[in-house]
Design a protein around this motif. Structure first.
Motif, PDB file in Angstrom:
ATOM      1  N   LYS A   1     -29.339  10.183 -22.430  1.00 59.88           N
ATOM      2  CA  LYS A   1     -29.671  11.556 -21.921  1.00 59.88           C
ATOM      3  C   LYS A   1     -28.827  11.953 -20.714  1.00 59.88           C
TER       4      LYS A   1
ATOM      5  N   GLY B   1     -32.874  -8.479 -16.560  1.00 53.81           N
ATOM      6  CA  GLY B   1     -32.306  -9.643 -17.384  1.00 53.81           C
ATOM      7  C   GLY B   1     -33.156  -9.858 -18.777  1.00 53.81           C
TER       8      GLY B   1
ATOM      9  N   VAL C   1     -40.760  -6.517 -19.796  1.00 58.31           N
ATOM     10  CA  VAL C   1     -40.542  -7.024 -18.446  1.00 58.31           C
ATOM     11  C   VAL C   1     -41.542  -8.083 -17.987  1.00 58.31           C
TER      12      VAL C   1
ATOM     13  N   CYS D   1     -35.306   1.308  -8.956  1.00 53.76           N
ATOM     14  CA  CYS D   1     -35.223  -0.083  -9.451  1.00 53.76           C
ATOM     15  C   CYS D   1     -35.131  -0.633  -8.244  1.00 53.76           C
ATOM     16  N   GLY D   2     -35.597  -2.146  -8.239  1.00 52.16           N
ATOM     17  CA  GLY D   2     -35.326  -2.841  -7.031  1.00 52.16           C
ATOM     18  C   GLY D   2     -33.976  -3.391  -6.855  1.00 52.16           C
ATOM     19  N   ASP D   3     -33.202  -3.519  -7.675  1.00 50.05           N
ATOM     20  CA  ASP D   3     -31.731  -3.594  -7.911  1.00 50.05           C
ATOM     21  C   ASP D   3     -31.396  -5.198  -7.751  1.00 50.05           C
ATOM     22  N   GLY D   4     -32.508  -5.753  -7.969  1.00 50.18           N
ATOM     23  CA  GLY D   4     -32.257  -7.395  -7.824  1.00 50.18           C
ATOM     24  C   GLY D   4     -32.180  -8.365  -8.944  1.00 50.18           C
TER      25      GLY D   4
ATOM     26  N   TRP E   1     -40.963  -5.910  -1.708  1.00 50.65           N
ATOM     27  CA  TRP E   1     -39.933  -6.646  -1.698  1.00 50.65           C
ATOM     28  C   TRP E   1     -38.807  -5.955  -0.467  1.00 50.65           C
TER      29      TRP E   1
ATOM     30  N   VAL F   1     -42.762   1.468  -6.681  1.00 52.22           N
ATOM     31  CA  VAL F   1     -41.873   2.671  -5.861  1.00 52.22           C
ATOM     32  C   VAL F   1     -40.781   1.945  -5.055  1.00 52.22           C
TER      33      VAL F   1
ATOM     34  N   THR G   1     -30.210  13.855 -25.199  1.00 54.95           N
ATOM     35  CA  THR G   1     -31.306  13.483 -25.135  1.00 54.95           C
ATOM     36  C   THR G   1     -32.059  13.368 -26.572  1.00 54.95           C
TER      37      THR G   1
ATOM     38  N   GLY H   1     -42.903   3.016 -14.142  1.00 50.94           N
ATOM     39  CA  GLY H   1     -43.870   2.078 -14.714  1.00 50.94           C
ATOM     40  C   GLY H   1     -42.993   0.723 -15.047  1.00 50.94           C
TER      41      GLY H   1
ATOM     42  N   ASP I   1     -37.531  -2.382 -22.011  1.00 52.16           N
ATOM     43  CA  ASP I   1     -38.506  -1.706 -21.533  1.00 52.16           C
ATOM     44  C   ASP I   1     -39.351  -1.024 -22.870  1.00 52.16           C
TER      45      ASP I   1
ATOM     46  N   ALA J   1     -28.587   4.158 -22.487  1.00 51.42           N
ATOM     47  CA  ALA J   1     -27.726   3.308 -22.058  1.00 51.42           C
ATOM     48  C   ALA J   1     -27.748   2.702 -20.721  1.00 51.42           C
TER      49      ALA J   1
ATOM     50  N   PHE K   1     -34.859  -5.899  -0.119  1.00 56.42           N
ATOM     51  CA  PHE K   1     -33.453  -6.624  -0.813  1.00 56.42           C
ATOM     52  C   PHE K   1     -32.231  -5.836  -0.108  1.00 56.42           C
TER      53      PHE K   1
HETATM   54  C1  LIG Z   1     -39.453   0.577  -8.688  1.00 61.38           C
HETATM   55  C2  LIG Z   1     -38.836  -0.566  -9.778  1.00 61.38           C
HETATM   56  C3  LIG Z   1     -38.166  -1.506  -9.225  1.00 61.38           C
HETATM   57  C4  LIG Z   1     -37.926  -2.381 -10.248  1.00 61.38           C
HETATM   58  N1  LIG Z   1     -36.953  -3.619  -9.650  1.00 61.38           N
HETATM   59  C5  LIG Z   1     -36.491  -4.420 -10.525  1.00 61.38           C
HETATM   60  C6  LIG Z   1     -35.621  -5.393 -10.170  1.00 61.38           C
HETATM   61  O1  LIG Z   1     -35.419  -5.638  -8.902  1.00 61.38           O
HETATM   62  N2  LIG Z   1     -35.089  -6.483 -10.716  1.00 61.38           N
HETATM   63  C7  LIG Z   1     -35.339  -6.391 -12.220  1.00 61.38           C
HETATM   64  O2  LIG Z   1     -34.751  -7.137 -12.817  1.00 61.38           O
HETATM   65  N3  LIG Z   1     -36.161  -5.475 -12.627  1.00 61.38           N
HETATM   66  C8  LIG Z   1     -36.672  -4.267 -11.855  1.00 61.38           C
HETATM   67  N4  LIG Z   1     -37.514  -3.387 -12.502  1.00 61.38           N
HETATM   68  C9  LIG Z   1     -37.336  -3.200 -13.879  1.00 61.38           C
HETATM   69  C10 LIG Z   1     -36.246  -2.612 -14.503  1.00 61.38           C
HETATM   70  O3  LIG Z   1     -35.853  -1.515 -13.670  1.00 61.38           O
HETATM   71  C11 LIG Z   1     -36.369  -2.396 -15.838  1.00 61.38           C
HETATM   72  O4  LIG Z   1     -37.110  -3.487 -16.521  1.00 61.38           O
HETATM   73  C12 LIG Z   1     -34.771  -2.049 -16.639  1.00 61.38           C
HETATM   74  O5  LIG Z   1     -34.335  -0.901 -16.070  1.00 61.38           O
HETATM   75  C13 LIG Z   1     -35.144  -1.922 -18.216  1.00 61.38           C
HETATM   76  O6  LIG Z   1     -33.692  -1.712 -18.898  1.00 61.38           O
HETATM   77  P1  LIG Z   1     -33.900  -0.729 -20.204  1.00 61.38           P
HETATM   78  O7  LIG Z   1     -32.481  -0.670 -20.435  1.00 61.38           O
HETATM   79  O8  LIG Z   1     -34.895  -1.282 -20.960  1.00 61.38           O
HETATM   80  O9  LIG Z   1     -34.403   0.512 -19.646  1.00 61.38           O
HETATM   81  P2  LIG Z   1     -33.623   1.547 -18.614  1.00 61.38           P
HETATM   82  O10 LIG Z   1     -33.125   1.002 -17.580  1.00 61.38           O
HETATM   83  O11 LIG Z   1     -34.964   2.527 -18.085  1.00 61.38           O
HETATM   84  O12 LIG Z   1     -32.748   2.198 -19.329  1.00 61.38           O
HETATM   85  C14 LIG Z   1     -33.174   3.476 -20.480  1.00 61.38           C
HETATM   86  C15 LIG Z   1     -31.959   4.552 -20.564  1.00 61.38           C
HETATM   87  O13 LIG Z   1     -32.472   5.226 -21.528  1.00 61.38           O
HETATM   88  C16 LIG Z   1     -31.887   6.555 -21.305  1.00 61.38           C
HETATM   89  N5  LIG Z   1     -33.108   7.469 -21.863  1.00 61.38           N
HETATM   90  C17 LIG Z   1     -34.326   7.632 -21.880  1.00 61.38           C
HETATM   91  N6  LIG Z   1     -34.966   8.511 -22.601  1.00 61.38           N
HETATM   92  C18 LIG Z   1     -34.043   8.776 -23.131  1.00 61.38           C
HETATM   93  C19 LIG Z   1     -33.885   9.693 -24.383  1.00 61.38           C
HETATM   94  N7  LIG Z   1     -35.084  10.104 -24.794  1.00 61.38           N
HETATM   95  N8  LIG Z   1     -32.656   9.893 -24.974  1.00 61.38           N
HETATM   96  C20 LIG Z   1     -31.725   9.060 -24.689  1.00 61.38           C
HETATM   97  N9  LIG Z   1     -31.377   8.610 -23.449  1.00 61.38           N
HETATM   98  C21 LIG Z   1     -32.540   8.290 -22.874  1.00 61.38           C
HETATM   99  C22 LIG Z   1     -32.144   6.513 -19.645  1.00 61.38           C
HETATM  100  O14 LIG Z   1     -31.511   7.650 -19.181  1.00 61.38           O
HETATM  101  C23 LIG Z   1     -31.887   5.260 -19.277  1.00 61.38           C
HETATM  102  O15 LIG Z   1     -30.330   5.286 -19.368  1.00 61.38           O
HETATM  103  C24 LIG Z   1     -37.743  -2.400 -11.337  1.00 61.38           C
HETATM  104  C25 LIG Z   1     -38.546  -1.241 -11.922  1.00 61.38           C
HETATM  105  C26 LIG Z   1     -39.084  -0.220 -11.083  1.00 61.38           C
HETATM  106  C27 LIG Z   1     -39.541   0.961 -11.487  1.00 61.38           C
END
Ligand SMILES: Cc1cc2nc3c(=O)[nH]c(=O)nc-3n(C[C@H](O)[C@H](O)[C@H](O)COP(=O)(O)OP(=O)(O)OC[C@H]3O[C@@H](n4cnc5c(N)ncnc54)[C@H](O)[C@@H]3O)c2cc1C
Length: 433
Positions: A44, A325, A316, A53-56, A234, A197, A135, A291, A311, A21, A236
């Motif tokens: 999980k 986004g 990305v 995250c960078g939160d932007g 960055w 990081v 999980t 990553g 991801d 989620a 922010f």
């Molecule tokens: C340091 C850093 C800075 C970043 N800065 C930016 C930024 O400024 N702007 C931006 O747009 N992007 C940024 N990103 C990238 C961004 O964080 C990701 O691309 C984004 O969160 C992807 O969303 P997602 O929903 O695919 O995955 P996630 O946000 O990783 O969500 C995955 C979810 O699945 C859950 N999960 C994982 N494994 C399991 C499992 N086995 N069973 C059940 N649940 C599970 C996790 O708890 C999580 O809630 C950054 C990333 C990093 C590492």
């Protein structure tokens, strides 16, 4: 809201299972539930929870929030920014987000702690059933057909083994991609990967109309001998007295994998002006890292009942490391195909609708990401990067074009000359498969 006449078959726990989620999972679950599907969203952790995250968000990300029906006005608690401040080559440029038909003229910042909970609650309000502390550890595969028909998980504080079944599963579990890995879907090493990081600091730079991006990281702790560090940074402002500061590096860089990123971050920040506050005593929490899977680095995005979203599917943007986004954008495309699929009988007709997901991804991002993958290889070379910074930065008009390209902010129809150049370039590039 859930349908009154369920399409669920005996032994199934939902019509669609969404694993994770984050932005991808909660967005997909919202669209699916709004279309009347019975959605089980497995997560999980327990909200609220932190996410490194960078939160932007650039305007491209904000558009996804608006599409989802989220009120993104400042009155609704969002901190807006009007552009990107780029620092490099001895030059600082403030580039406003472009005026476009396709995207709003503002970006936002919001802590992921807040942001992700807000999206998960949106999914719940739409009718998705959220199961936290669950999980997922692997896929359940029908031995006869090879189709993925469910997931195994550990639920609750006792980690009770559970199995959930549904005809369609969305892997939205982020960069770890545990579900995809459980069926042998490895990442494609030839595609770019980033590592980043970040840390929060109490800082007077908290209120800022611009997202700040540093093309060069200098260690100036010895002013007589400044050292150029690998990577990009960055700053922010979060608007609440804190700042999210971080740095990233691409797998195409020689220093990737050989660098102590936390140490690198300290070297950079120790050399920033004292008054910015990026010192140990102002730090809030630890340095976190993760990553950044880029440029479709895990495919196929659909196979045997399993869709890879966000991801988990390497969504990305390889130009700028933005992922929120694009996680939401891919989630929307996935949901649209699943909604069409579930309106059809099981079998070839349904499969055709599901196969539409990778096609839709390729159509909207494939060529752009292909260019991005090439770009990431080029800038992984410090000489190219330094030359581009030195000659590009003093040319503001050129940098406006670069911003449009790097942030994916251009109108594909009826745009200005820059938009036409970028659209033409993406049309010429073959798509990433
Ligand atoms: C340091 C850093 C800075 C970043 N800065 C930016 C930024 O400024 N702007 C931006 O747009 N992007 C940024 N990103 C990238 C961004 O964080 C990701 O691309 C984004 O969160 C992807 O969303 P997602 O929903 O695919 O995955 P996630 O946000 O990783 O969500 C995955 C979810 O699945 C859950 N999960 C994982 N494994 C399991 C499992 N086995 N069973 C059940 N649940 C599970 C996790 O708890 C999580 O809630 C950054 C990333 C990093 C590492």
């Amino acid at each position: 809201m859930s349908t009154s006449i369920s399409r669920r078959k005996a032994g199934e726990d939902a019509e669609v299972i969404v694993v994770g989620a984050g932005p991808a999972g909660s967005t997909a679950a919202t669209y699916l539930a709004r279309a009347g599907l019975d959605v089980l969203l497995l997560e999980k952790s327990t909200f609220p929870r932190e996410k490194v995250c960078g939160d932007g968000l650039t305007p491209r990300g904000v558009k996804q929030l608006i599409d989802l029906g989220i009120d993104t006005r400042e009155e609704a608690g969002w901190l807006h920014n009007k552009g990107l401040r780029v620092v490099g080559g001895g030059v600082t440029l403030e580039l406003d987000w472009p005026d476009l038909a396709s995207f709003p003229p503002y970006g936002v910042v919001r802590t992921r702690q807040d942001f992700d909970e807000m999206l998960a609650r949106t999914a719940q309000r739409a009718g998705a059933r959220l199961a936290e502390q669950t999980t997922v550890i692997g896929a359940v595969t029908d031995e006869r057909t090879g189709r993925i028909v469910g997931v195994t998980a550990k639920a609750g504080p006792d980690k009770t083994p559970v199995t959930y079944r549904a005809p369609i599963i969305l892997a939205c579990d982020g960069v770890s991609a545990r579900l995809a890995l459980s069926v042998g879907m490895e990442k494609i090493d030839a595609r770019p990967m980033g590592v980043a990081v970040r840390r929060y600091y109490a800082s007077p730079r908290s209120k800022d109309d611009y997202l700040e991006s540093h093309l060069e990281l200098w260690d100036r702790s010895d002013p007589a001998n400044p050292v150029l560090l690998p990577g990009y940074g960055w700053i922010f402002g979060m608007g609440d007295g804190t700042v999210n500061v971080g740095l990233g590096m691409l797998s195409t860089s020689k220093a990737y994998g050989k660098t102590d990123y936390r140490k690198l971050m300290r070297s950079w920040l120790d050399g920033t002006p004292e008054e910015w506050g990026f010192r140990e005593h102002n730090a809030l929490g630890k340095i976190g890292g993760a990553g950044l899977p880029m440029g479709f680095n895990r495919t196929p995005h659909y196979r045997d009942g399993l869709l890879l979203v966000g991801d988990a599917g390497g969504m990305v943007n390889p130009f700028n490391g933005e992922g929120i986004g694009y996680a939401m954008e891919s989630a929307r495309l996935a949901a649209e195909c699943v909604i069409q699929a579930m309106a059809r009988r099981e079998g070839p007709a349904r499969e055709r609708a599901l196969a539409g997901y990778p096609l839709a991804l390729r159509q909207s991002l494939g060529s752009y990401y292909r260019l991005g993958n090439v770009f990431s290889k080029l800038i992984g070379n410090p000489v190219v990067m330094r030359t581009a910074t030195k000659y590009g930065m003093p040319r503001e008009t050129l940098m406006k074009l670069v911003l449009k390209l790097l942030a994916g902010l251009y109108d594909q129809k009826d745009g200005d000359a820059f938009d036409r150049v970028i659209t033409a370039a993406t049309r010429l590039a073959p798509t990433v498969k």
